[in-house]
Motif scaffolding. Structure first.
Motif, PDB file in Angstrom:
ATOM      1  N   ASP A 183       0.836  -1.206   0.000  1.00 27.66           N
ATOM      2  CA  ASP A 183       0.000   0.000   0.000  1.00 27.66           C
ATOM      3  C   ASP A 183       0.864   1.247   0.000  1.00 27.66           C
ATOM      4  O   ASP A 183       0.599   2.212  -0.719  1.00 27.66           O
ATOM      5  N   ASP A 184       1.905   1.221   0.836  1.00 25.32           N
ATOM      6  CA  ASP A 184       2.802   2.363   0.967  1.00 25.32           C
ATOM      7  C   ASP A 184       3.484   2.688  -0.362  1.00 25.32           C
ATOM      8  O   ASP A 184       3.781   3.845  -0.659  1.00 25.32           O
ATOM      9  N   SER A 185       3.708   1.645  -1.165  1.00 23.82           N
ATOM     10  CA  SER A 185       4.350   1.844  -2.466  1.00 23.82           C
ATOM     11  C   SER A 185       3.331   2.100  -3.574  1.00 23.82           C
ATOM     12  O   SER A 185       3.703   2.239  -4.741  1.00 23.82           O
ATOM     13  N   GLY A 186       2.037   2.140  -3.218  1.00 25.41           N
ATOM     14  CA  GLY A 186       0.987   2.452  -4.187  1.00 25.41           C
ATOM     15  C   GLY A 186       0.417   1.264  -4.930  1.00 25.41           C
ATOM     16  O   GLY A 186      -0.394   1.435  -5.837  1.00 25.41           O
ATOM     17  N   ASP A 187       0.798   0.039  -4.542  1.00 31.60           N
ATOM     18  CA  ASP A 187       0.316  -1.148  -5.246  1.00 31.60           C
ATOM     19  C   ASP A 187      -0.858  -1.750  -4.472  1.00 31.60           C
ATOM     20  O   ASP A 187      -0.740  -2.792  -3.810  1.00 31.60           O
ATOM     21  N   LEU A 188      -2.026  -1.109  -4.558  1.00 33.17           N
ATOM     22  CA  LEU A 188      -3.190  -1.530  -3.781  1.00 33.17           C
ATOM     23  C   LEU A 188      -3.729  -2.881  -4.242  1.00 33.17           C
ATOM     24  O   LEU A 188      -4.258  -3.652  -3.439  1.00 33.17           O
ATOM     25  N   ASP A 189      -3.609  -3.162  -5.522  1.00 34.36           N
ATOM     26  CA  ASP A 189      -4.107  -4.447  -6.023  1.00 34.36           C
ATOM     27  C   ASP A 189      -3.326  -5.613  -5.414  1.00 34.36           C
ATOM     28  O   ASP A 189      -3.909  -6.601  -4.964  1.00 34.36           O
ATOM     29  N   ALA A 190      -2.001  -5.493  -5.424  1.00 33.76           N
ATOM     30  CA  ALA A 190      -1.168  -6.588  -4.916  1.00 33.76           C
ATOM     31  C   ALA A 190      -1.359  -6.778  -3.412  1.00 33.76           C
ATOM     32  O   ALA A 190      -1.244  -7.891  -2.899  1.00 33.76           O
ATOM     33  N   SER A 191      -1.659  -5.703  -2.700  1.00 31.12           N
ATOM     34  CA  SER A 191      -1.765  -5.802  -1.241  1.00 31.12           C
ATOM     35  C   SER A 191      -3.009  -6.573  -0.809  1.00 31.12           C
ATOM     36  O   SER A 191      -3.033  -7.164   0.275  1.00 31.12           O
ATOM     37  N   PHE A 192      -4.055  -6.581  -1.639  1.00 31.16           N
ATOM     38  CA  PHE A 192      -5.334  -7.146  -1.223  1.00 31.16           C
ATOM     39  C   PHE A 192      -5.204  -8.617  -0.817  1.00 31.16           C
ATOM     40  O   PHE A 192      -5.711  -9.037   0.231  1.00 31.16           O
ATOM     41  N   GLY A 193      -4.536  -9.418  -1.644  1.00 32.51           N
ATOM     42  CA  GLY A 193      -4.388 -10.832  -1.334  1.00 32.51           C
ATOM     43  C   GLY A 193      -3.679 -11.070  -0.018  1.00 32.51           C
ATOM     44  O   GLY A 193      -4.020 -11.996   0.737  1.00 32.51           O
ATOM     45  N   HIS A 194      -2.697 -10.222   0.291  1.00 30.74           N
ATOM     46  CA  HIS A 194      -1.955 -10.386   1.551  1.00 30.74           C
ATOM     47  C   HIS A 194      -2.817 -10.000   2.749  1.00 30.74           C
ATOM     48  O   HIS A 194      -2.698 -10.604   3.823  1.00 30.74           O
ATOM     49  N   TYR A 195      -3.674  -8.993   2.590  1.00 32.91           N
ATOM     50  CA  TYR A 195      -4.614  -8.675   3.671  1.00 32.91           C
ATOM     51  C   TYR A 195      -5.542  -9.860   3.928  1.00 32.91           C
ATOM     52  O   TYR A 195      -5.856 -10.191   5.082  1.00 32.91           O
ATOM     53  N   ARG A 196      -6.004 -10.507   2.850  1.00 34.03           N
ATOM     54  CA  ARG A 196      -6.907 -11.646   3.010  1.00 34.03           C
ATOM     55  C   ARG A 196      -6.214 -12.800   3.734  1.00 34.03           C
ATOM     56  O   ARG A 196      -6.793 -13.450   4.602  1.00 34.03           O
ATOM     57  N   ILE A 197      -4.950 -13.064   3.355  1.00 35.73           N
ATOM     58  CA  ILE A 197      -4.213 -14.153   4.014  1.00 35.73           C
ATOM     59  C   ILE A 197      -3.965 -13.812   5.477  1.00 35.73           C
ATOM     60  O   ILE A 197      -4.098 -14.661   6.370  1.00 35.73           O
ATOM     61  N   SER A 198      -3.617 -12.553   5.750  1.00 28.63           N
ATOM     62  CA  SER A 198      -3.388 -12.123   7.130  1.00 28.63           C
ATOM     63  C   SER A 198      -4.641 -12.325   7.971  1.00 28.63           C
ATOM     64  O   SER A 198      -4.576 -12.799   9.113  1.00 28.63           O
ATOM     65  N   LEU A 199      -5.803 -11.984   7.403  1.00 28.39           N
ATOM     66  CA  LEU A 199      -7.064 -12.173   8.121  1.00 28.39           C
ATOM     67  C   LEU A 199      -7.339 -13.659   8.354  1.00 28.39           C
ATOM     68  O   LEU A 199      -7.757 -14.056   9.455  1.00 28.39           O
ATOM     69  N   ALA A 200      -7.106 -14.482   7.327  1.00 30.35           N
ATOM     70  CA  ALA A 200      -7.331 -15.923   7.475  1.00 30.35           C
ATOM     71  C   ALA A 200      -6.430 -16.507   8.572  1.00 30.35           C
ATOM     72  O   ALA A 200      -6.867 -17.350   9.369  1.00 30.35           O
ATOM     73  N   CYS A 201      -5.181 -16.042   8.619  1.00 22.49           N
ATOM     74  CA  CYS A 201      -4.261 -16.505   9.675  1.00 22.49           C
ATOM     75  C   CYS A 201      -4.754 -16.071  11.048  1.00 22.49           C
ATOM     76  O   CYS A 201      -4.721 -16.856  12.010  1.00 22.49           O
TER      77      CYS A 201
END
Length: 699
Positions: free
Chosen positions: A144-162
């Motif tokens: 997100d900090d680097s402006g890549d909001l699309d790429a960050s979404f999957g990692h947020y989902r995995i973080s939530l699942a964990c």
């Protein structure tokens, strides 16, 4: 005597040197190897706390080189890998704290790869799953900090699942509930940033539920209260974007109440005071929007006082100086709304002085340049409202020049280009509000060039495409105002294409589907103006199908219900012009019925008054076409009531009063049609008085 748990830099360096000497060229004993990694972590953390991030990076890199050697000689033991992962995390966190999210990304990716290498059995361990979730969450933030909001979404989902898995494995402990709430909070923020408000609300509400339970269990837990206040603030923001102002206010008041309580505690963290000022700002914003400028000024002054106290004499702290400048801007806008022009300009210039000072002191920091440009934008819009076009143009040119220079100095800083696009867009909006449509169009065209460039450079970034769609829609509206409907149609089609792309990329997003329906409505309206009634009808049929489907998915969503009601109205208008009066009346009655239900059931009925009035007027116009002027009087009377409510709620909003004037004119026509000339004249005079005060339509 120094506390043994807090060794000095020298002591840590000596311990590292001693351990490295003991190891020599021989195989690494497990206990010494683990201890050495801990020393690297402790020394790096100490250097980071001292602001010596470059020195900390050097220590972390030495530690990581040692980890590679150490782990290569050890069996795959999860506890040994945890130290390696912690070292990677510390290094990456240091980059994030410096605003270098791009540089943190490969380090977090390396940590995740390392965890994945442990195998499925280890990843089912609670501690390992917790660490994995944290790494994915931090990687998402870095993206997100680097402006890549699309790429960050999957990692947020995995973080939530964990986090969900860890909470389940722990049996629902308070610690893991806190972590789960934070994961919901993070993905909620992501949805909000990408304009997907409905999804954002879902996650922020779940975070609120978790933290509310934690506070109920431990009422004295100040951190749980702090998190609960944050949830209320996030829901305030999301609901405000959704248009639910009444519920948003309740959450803003709840956040302020908690933060005022926390502020009374001794030794509260400075960040909590900052957030208290944020809550006061939120309530001030709501009061401003409600037209209660005195209440807003009271909250803004309270926020400014908190901010000024935080800043104190720390004139060398740029963040604190910025906060003061920002609160001055807010006070300036309040004075502007009160038409206290001199006070407003004085506050804008005071903010500009601070931001210019920061720009001078930190020329390589893009943010300070963007802030200084924003001060010029505020001054430019103020001068526009005073009809001082030359002074407004001067401030606009200065602000644009600042952003252009900063963007040239930092060509890869996409946020600067986004800021420049928004500057042009906001200034264009101010020009359009003053009837300077051609000048506004020129600004929107600059905005369009920037937005297209950002999309071309970042084709996968949904946020840039969404901004482009909005700009295309603005340009279409300006062309309509200029009477150039063919050009308006061209830009409506481009806006629709952009919205279709957004839905194709994320078909489950209710927000993108709603935006698509709006685009279809705009295209249909322009087609109707061009007398392309078949295209308009086909477009509205498509919008009807999309809105009906979305309402089935979200049956209680007022915005979706309102969209469907608008589609009914526009289809009724097209059918009326096509001579299909019976079908037109059915559609207009459906629109009136839906809006009537929204006004009756909504917690914020004022959101629907205007649309309800427009549908009532459209139905009345059809009835007059059919020679049923007497039947038109009832819907027109209801429409007048709605516009009068709007005029009382927004006494300074000229467009509302002009809409009220047009409703009086339409009512006069109906009375004239039944030969009630006296009543018709009363409505004509009421319209004339409003036009005299607030200007003719399009003035």
């Amino acid at each position: 005597m120094k506390n043994a748990t807090n060794p000095s830099e020298r002591e840590l360096r000596d311990k590292i040197a001693a351990a490295e000497e003991a190891l020599g060229e021989s195989a690494i004993p497990e206990t010494i190897g683990r201890e050495l990694i801990r020393h690297f972590i402790a020394l790096g953390e100490l250097l980071g706390q001292q602001g010596r991030q470059d020195d900390a990076d050097e220590i972390y890199d030495r530690g990581l080189r040692f980890c590679d050697q150490f782990l290569a000689e050890q069996p795959p033991d999860p506890s040994a890998f945890e130290l390696h992962i912690e070292l990677l995390g510390r290094k990456a966190s240091g980059k994030l704290s410096q605003g270098l999210g791009q540089e943190a990304i490969p380090t977090y990716q390396r940590a995740i790869t390392l965890i994945e290498s442990l195998g499925a059995e280890a990843r089912e361990d609670q501690r390992i799953t917790e660490v994995l979730g944290a790494c994915h969450g931090q990687l998402a933030i870095a993206l997100d900090d680097s402006g890549d909001l699309d790429a960050s979404f999957g990692h947020y989902r995995i973080s939530l699942a964990c986090a969900e898995a860890v909470h389940k494995l722990s049996g629902g402990s308070s610690k893991t509930a806190t972590a789960l709430a934070l994961a919901h909070n993070a993905i909620g923020h992501h949805y909000a940033e990408t304009g997907q408000v409905h999804d954002s609300l879902t996650h922020h509400r779940e975070s609120l539920r978790l933290n509310h339970d934690l506070v109920a269990q431990e009422p004295a837990d100040s951190y749980a209260q702090y998190c609960l206040a944050t949830d209320h603030e996030n829901l305030y923001d999301a609901l405000l974007r959704k248009g639910d102002r009444k519920t948003a206010r309740k959450h803003a008041e709840a956040a302020l109440e908690i933060r005022l309580h926390l502020a009374k505690s001794p030794g509260v963290p400075e960040e909590w005071a900052v957030q208290l000022a944020d809550s006061q700002r939120d309530l001030g914003d709501l009061s401003m929007d409600d037209g209660d400028q005195e209440a807003a000024l009271e909250q803004y002054r309270a926020a400014h006082e908190v901010t000024r106290q935080i800043s104190g004499n720390a004139s060398d702290d740029p963040e604190k100086r910025f906060k003061v400048a920002d609160s001055l801007l807010v006070l300036g806008s309040t004075f502007e709304a009160r038409k206290d022009w001199d006070q407003a300009l004085e506050h804008y210039m005071a903010a500009l002085e601070i931001d210019s000072e920061l720009s001078s002191r930190f020329p390589e920091e893009p943010r300070w340049h963007a802030n200084a440009a924003h001060c010029h934008l505020c001054a430019a819009l103020l001068q526009l409202s005073r009809s001082q076009l030359e002074a407004a143009g001067s401030h606009a040119q200065k602000g644009i020049a600042i952003l252009q220079a900063a963007a040239k100095r930092h060509p890869q800083a996409n946020q600067l280009h986004t800021d420049l696009s928004r500057f042009h867009s906001d200034y264009a909006g101010g020009l359009a509000a003053r009837g300077e449509n051609r000048a506004a169009l020129e600004q929107y065209e600059h905005c369009l060039n920037i937005d297209r460039s950002l999309v071309a450079k970042n084709p996968e970034e949904q946020g840039y495409l969404a901004n482009l769609a909005v700009t295309l829609d603005h340009i279409a509206s300006i062309h309509e105002s200029l009477g150039d409907y063919p050009r308006a149609l061209d830009f409506n089609l481009q806006a629709l294409s952009a919205e279709e792309s957004l839905v194709a990329r994320d078909p489950e997003s209710s927000d993108y589907q709603g935006r698509l329906i709006h685009a279809l409505l705009h295209l249909a309206s322009t087609s109707r103006e061009l007398k392309e009634l078949e295209r308009s009808r086909a477009t509205l049929k498509r919008a009807m199908k999309a809105a009906s489907r979305l309402l089935r998915l979200l049956p209680r969503d007022e915005d979706v219900g309102g969209l469907l009601a608008q589609v009914h109205r526009e289809l009724g208008r097209v059918l009326r012009e096509s001579g299909e009066h019976s079908s037109a009346e059915d559609e207009l009655n459906a629109s009136v019925e839906r809006f009537s239900q929204l006004v009756e059931d909504s917690q914020h009925p004022e959101s629907w008054w205007a649309n309800h009035a427009r549908s009532l007027e459209a139905l009345a116009e059809l009835q007059m076409d059919l020679g049923r002027a007497r039947n038109a009087l009832e819907p027109l009377a209801q429409a007048l009531v709605n516009w009068q409510r709007m005029a009382r709620r927004y006494p300074s909003e000229a467009t509302v009063h002009r809409d009220l004037a047009r409703s009086h004119e339409l009512t006069a026509e109906a009375h004239e049609a039944i030969a009630d000339i006296g009543t018709a004249m009363e409505h004509r005079r009421a319209a004339e008085r409003l036009y005299e005060r607030f200007g003719e339509s399009g003035a």
